[in-house]
Write a protein that holds these residues in place. Structure first.
Motif, short mmCIF file in Angstrom:
data_model
loop_
_atom_site.label_atom_id
_atom_site.label_comp_id
_atom_site.label_asym_id
_atom_site.label_seq_id
_atom_site.Cartn_x
_atom_site.Cartn_y
_atom_site.Cartn_z
N GLY A 22 5.53 9.35 -4.20
CA GLY A 22 5.85 8.92 -5.74
C GLY A 22 6.90 8.25 -6.03
N VAL A 23 7.72 7.83 -5.19
CA VAL A 23 9.29 7.10 -5.66
C VAL A 23 9.21 5.61 -5.66
CG1 VAL A 23 11.41 7.01 -5.06
CG2 VAL A 23 10.36 9.10 -4.76
N CYS A 24 8.40 5.06 -4.84
CA CYS A 24 8.45 3.48 -4.72
C CYS A 24 7.48 2.66 -5.58
CB CYS A 24 8.25 3.03 -3.04
SG CYS A 24 6.68 3.23 -2.57
N PHE A 25 6.58 3.04 -5.94
CA PHE A 25 5.48 2.65 -6.91
C PHE A 25 4.63 1.38 -6.04
CE2 PHE A 25 5.77 4.46 -10.98
CZ PHE A 25 6.62 5.41 -10.74
N ASP A 26 4.70 1.35 -4.66
CA ASP A 26 4.07 0.11 -4.08
C ASP A 26 2.68 0.58 -3.81
OD1 ASP A 26 6.38 -1.39 -3.40
OD2 ASP A 26 6.23 -0.85 -1.20
N CYS A 27 2.24 1.47 -4.20
CA CYS A 27 0.89 2.15 -4.08
C CYS A 27 -0.27 1.88 -5.12
CB CYS A 27 0.82 3.24 -3.19
SG CYS A 27 1.32 4.86 -4.45
N ARG A 52 -0.43 6.13 -9.10
CA ARG A 52 0.12 6.00 -7.70
C ARG A 52 -0.75 6.74 -6.76
NH1 ARG A 52 5.80 8.46 -9.61
NH2 ARG A 52 4.49 9.32 -10.95
N CYS A 87 -0.56 7.58 -3.81
CA CYS A 87 -0.06 8.51 -3.01
C CYS A 87 0.21 10.16 -3.68
CB CYS A 87 1.08 8.37 -2.31
SG CYS A 87 2.68 8.06 -3.54
N GLY A 119 0.79 -1.25 0.11
CA GLY A 119 0.10 -0.08 -0.05
C GLY A 119 0.87 1.23 -0.05
N LEU A 120 0.63 2.35 0.88
CA LEU A 120 1.58 3.45 0.90
C LEU A 120 2.68 3.03 1.74
CD1 LEU A 120 -1.03 6.33 2.11
CD2 LEU A 120 -0.04 5.61 -0.11
N PHE A 121 4.07 3.42 1.01
CA PHE A 121 5.13 3.13 1.69
C PHE A 121 6.00 4.35 1.87
CE2 PHE A 121 9.66 1.82 1.42
CZ PHE A 121 9.98 1.23 2.63
N CYS A 122 6.50 5.05 0.63
CA CYS A 122 7.08 6.31 0.41
C CYS A 122 6.20 7.47 0.59
CB CYS A 122 8.02 6.44 -0.43
SG CYS A 122 7.19 6.86 -2.17
N GLY A 123 5.15 7.18 0.20
CA GLY A 123 4.12 8.48 0.25
C GLY A 123 4.48 9.57 -0.73
S1 FES Z 1 3.68 5.21 -1.68
FE1 FES Z 1 5.69 5.07 -2.94
S2 FES Z 1 5.01 5.66 -4.89
FE2 FES Z 1 3.22 5.66 -3.66
#
Ligand code: FES
Length: 81
Positions: free
Chosen positions: A50-55, A66, A68, A44-48
């Protein structure tokens, strides 16, 4: 300004104007909405920011959004990617 709702997998989610979809889902207690391909780990949210693309999720049929970064709009239909 009063709030509105988006829909996540059929569930209405309250939104405060200006909130991202990720923030609205988090505030509604939804912490993950997809899993990793290899081990099925929740994401889900990780970096918050826009960097990790987990969301990633799908918004109104647009995949790879994304959560976030996307500011929620009234009536957005959101599903896991
Ligand atoms: S939480 Fe990392 S890109 Fe959205």
């Amino acid at each position: 300004m009063s709030g509105f709702e988006i829909v996540f997998s059929g569930r209405p989610i309250p939104v405060t104007p200006g909130q991202t979809i990720g923030a609205a889902l988090h505030a509604a207690g939804i912490r993950s909405w997809r899993t990793t391909r290899v081990n099925g780990r929740p994401r889900g949210l990780f970096c918050g920011i826009g960097v990790c693309f987990d969301c990633l999720l799908t918004v109104n049929g647009e995949s790879g959004v994304r959560a976030c970064l996307r500011v929620a709009a009234p009536g957005d239909e959101v599903t896991p990617s």
